[in-house]
Design an enzyme around this catalytic site. Structure first.
Site: not given
Length: 266
Positions: A101-103, A106, A125
């Site tokens: 998720l998020s970081a 990435a 995500v």
């Protein structure tokens, strides 16, 4: 230290679950409920946790170039962790997956690009486009959707030389239409980047599910290799997660269940 959930005695799938900024491994486990999903299918889950000394907000440092290669930084650490788990537990090397998720999303995208020989499928995500940043200011620009076209073009050009490396990996990309922290334009760029890397052409199949948009892109054999989920009312969150964890959107489709199904659809 990361923790792994032991599920079965046979060779089992492994999911590497990467939390987002401000989260801990236990917080992410509670929010995603990956443990209960994994238990139903007989899988392991490992939750690496970022150290405060490496990032004061517990963000993975995906936006720095030294963490965008498989042989350095955090990608190398995650790959070392996977190798250690495979050596110590009966894990099926052909069914190793990563989701974040998020970081964490990435970083999952980076691992997909850098280690398609290790991961059979990846869930991203609220992730950020590949190679769109090299420092904090460029990271915020990328999160806001200000991604230079050259970042995409360079990746597409490089993909022509590495097409065989991506012969099996599959990608699931999730975003919220109301995400103002990592705007959904990142999901569009990620989709194009991975379609280029995997050599997937065509318009794909698009459908609407209860106000959410799902697109699936198939290879010539008819197998879904890239899929995107755009959740209509969601902001920056894990869709279908539990309120017991942070950054979740309980009303959305259950991303953990959908991802596990996607991962195991070999």
């Amino acid at each position: 230290m990361p923790t792994a959930s032991r599920i079965v005695s046979d060779r089992a799938p492994l999911v590497v679950a990467l939390h987002g900024c401000t989260q801990t491994a236990s917080d992410f486990a509670a929010g995603t409920r990956f443990d209960s999903v994994a238990e139903r299918v007989g899988a392991y889950v490992v939750y690496p946790e970022q150290n405060l000394g490496d990032n004061p907000n517990r963000c993975w440092n995906w936006y720095l170039e030294q963490h965008q290669r498989r042989d350095a930084g955090e990608p190398a650490q995650i790959l070392s962790l996977v190798n250690d788990l495979v050596a110590r537990h009966p894990i099926d090397r052909n069914r190793i997956f990563v989701a974040g998720l998020s970081a964490g999303g990435a970083l999952a995208a980076i691992l997909a690009e850098q280690a398609p020989d290790v991961f059979a499928a990846v869930g991203i995500v609220a992730g950020v486009a590949l190679h769109a940043s090299h420092d904090v200011p460029s990271a915020f620009n990328a999160m806001r959707g200000r991604v230079a076209r050259g970042d995409l073009d360079a990746l597409i050009a490089d993909a022509a030389n590495r097409a065989s490396d991506y012969g099996r990996i599959r990608i699931s990309i999730w975003s919220g239409k109301r995400d103002r922290l990592v705007v959904p334009e990142n999901a569009l760029v990620l989709t194009e980047q991975f379609r280029a890397l995997l050599g997937i052409a065509g318009d794909g199949n698009h459908e609407s599910l209860d106000g959410n948009d799902v697109a699936r892109y198939r290879d010539p054999a008819g197998r879904v290799r890239v899929e995107t989920w755009t959740i209509g009312e969601m902001g920056h969150a894990w869709s279908g997660g539990s309120f017991r964890g942070s950054h979740t959107y309980p009303r959305g489709p259950r991303a953990s269940d959908e991802l596990m199904t996607f991962f195991l659809d070999a």
